[in-house]
Design an enzyme around this catalytic site. Structure first.
Site, PDB file in Angstrom:
ATOM      1  N   LEU A  93      62.428  28.041 -16.835  1.00  0.00           N
ATOM      2  CA  LEU A  93      62.101  28.317 -15.437  1.00  0.00           C
ATOM      3  C   LEU A  93      62.275  29.797 -15.131  1.00  0.00           C
ATOM      4  CD1 LEU A  93      61.523  27.284 -12.512  1.00  0.00           C
ATOM      5  CD2 LEU A  93      64.011  27.086 -12.259  1.00  0.00           C
ATOM      6  N   CYS A  94      61.315  30.365 -14.426  1.00  0.00           N
ATOM      7  CA  CYS A  94      61.377  31.758 -13.989  1.00  0.00           C
ATOM      8  C   CYS A  94      61.498  31.764 -12.469  1.00  0.00           C
ATOM      9  CB  CYS A  94      60.124  32.512 -14.435  1.00  0.00           C
ATOM     10  SG  CYS A  94      60.103  34.252 -13.931  1.00  0.00           S
ATOM     11  N   ILE A  95      62.675  32.130 -11.965  1.00  0.00           N
ATOM     12  CA  ILE A  95      62.914  32.158 -10.520  1.00  0.00           C
ATOM     13  C   ILE A  95      63.865  33.305 -10.213  1.00  0.00           C
ATOM     14  CG2 ILE A  95      64.801  30.478 -10.748  1.00  0.00           C
ATOM     15  CD1 ILE A  95      64.088  29.412  -7.986  1.00  0.00           C
ATOM     16  N   SER A 242      59.388  37.095 -16.343  1.00  0.00           N
ATOM     17  CA  SER A 242      58.631  37.348 -15.107  1.00  0.00           C
ATOM     18  C   SER A 242      59.235  38.535 -14.390  1.00  0.00           C
ATOM     19  CB  SER A 242      58.702  36.117 -14.198  1.00  0.00           C
ATOM     20  OG  SER A 242      58.011  35.056 -14.775  1.00  0.00           O
TER      21      SER A 242
END
Length: 242
Positions: A93-95, A242
């Protein structure tokens, strides 16, 4: 897998958070330890919110915490297949909330949007649930999913490609969860956590391994070995950021 070499503050922080989430669950997700002897790796079940494309889905993920938590953020990898602009093909996950608070103008993120030690598992997972329905398409981890999502949004739902993929994945995730005995909430009433009576101290101690122990220093070797902890997924995780 053996627990990572840790400092006492990280172990105490995770012990308190885990116990709190067991006694007072938060709507939208449930957590459990992958291994009762290791507080640094959690299995998470994230339920798709009602009235969204993800409704009825139960998306499993792993959270891995660093040995200096909460000063550094954990990582999250989905085990369930998720087609989403902010999820890499390998499930990572990229957050923003899980990115170190450095000044990186090219990322489009402000330091205040990134990790800080006041965050916790509750705030992280609530942010993930929000991200499911409102992706960040400015620096996507999955470019194809981002393009498809924008096309779906700009067409006001007339272009069904993105929607059909998500609904199909949510249904498959629900079937798998029910096969594992997990009851997936399908209505807002079921989704929202109802107030529950807290277990007594004796019951809580019986259900929770005694990680939060003032004598932990004396038992330190039970949770470590002579070598530093190495994440077994480091070698096969995605290299993009990201």
């Amino acid at each position: 897998m053996a627990a990572p070499r840790a400092n006492c503050s990280a172990l105490r922080a995770l012990s308190v958070e885990y116990k709190s989430l067991q006694e007072e669950p938060v709507e939208g997700f449930r957590v459990k330890l992958v291994n009762e002897d290791n507080l640094f790796e959690w299995e998470v079940a994230i339920f798709g919110p009602p009235d969204t494309l993800y409704m009825g889905g139960c998306f499993k993920a792993r959270m891995k915490f660093p040995t200096d938590y909460p000063y550094s953020p954990p990582s999250i990898r989905f085990l369930t297949k998720v087609w989403h602009p902010n999820v890499y093909e390998n499930g990572d996950l990229c957050i923003s909330i899980l990115h170190p608070p450095v000044d990186d103008p090219q990322s489009g993120e402000l330091p205040c949007e990134r990790w800080n030690p006041t965050q916790n598992v509750r705030t992280i997972l609530l942010s993930v649930i929000s991200l499911l329905n409102e992706p960040n398409t400015y620096s996507p981890a999955n470019v194809d999913a981002s393009v498809m999502y924008r096309r779906w949004r700009e067409s006001k739902g007339r272009d069904k490609e993105y929607e059909n993929i998500i609904r199909k994945q949510a249904l498959a995730a629900r079937v798998e969860a029910e096969r594992d005995g997990i009851q997936v909430p399908l209505t807002l009433e079921d989704y929202c956590i109802k107030t529950q009576v807290k277990p007594s101290n004796a019951e809580s101690q019986a259900e929770m391994p005694d990680f939060y122990d003032d004598d932990y220093d004396e038992d330190y070797d039970e949770f470590s070995d002579d070598s530093d902890y190495v994440d077994e997924d480091d070698n096969d995780s995605g290299n993009g950021e990201s």
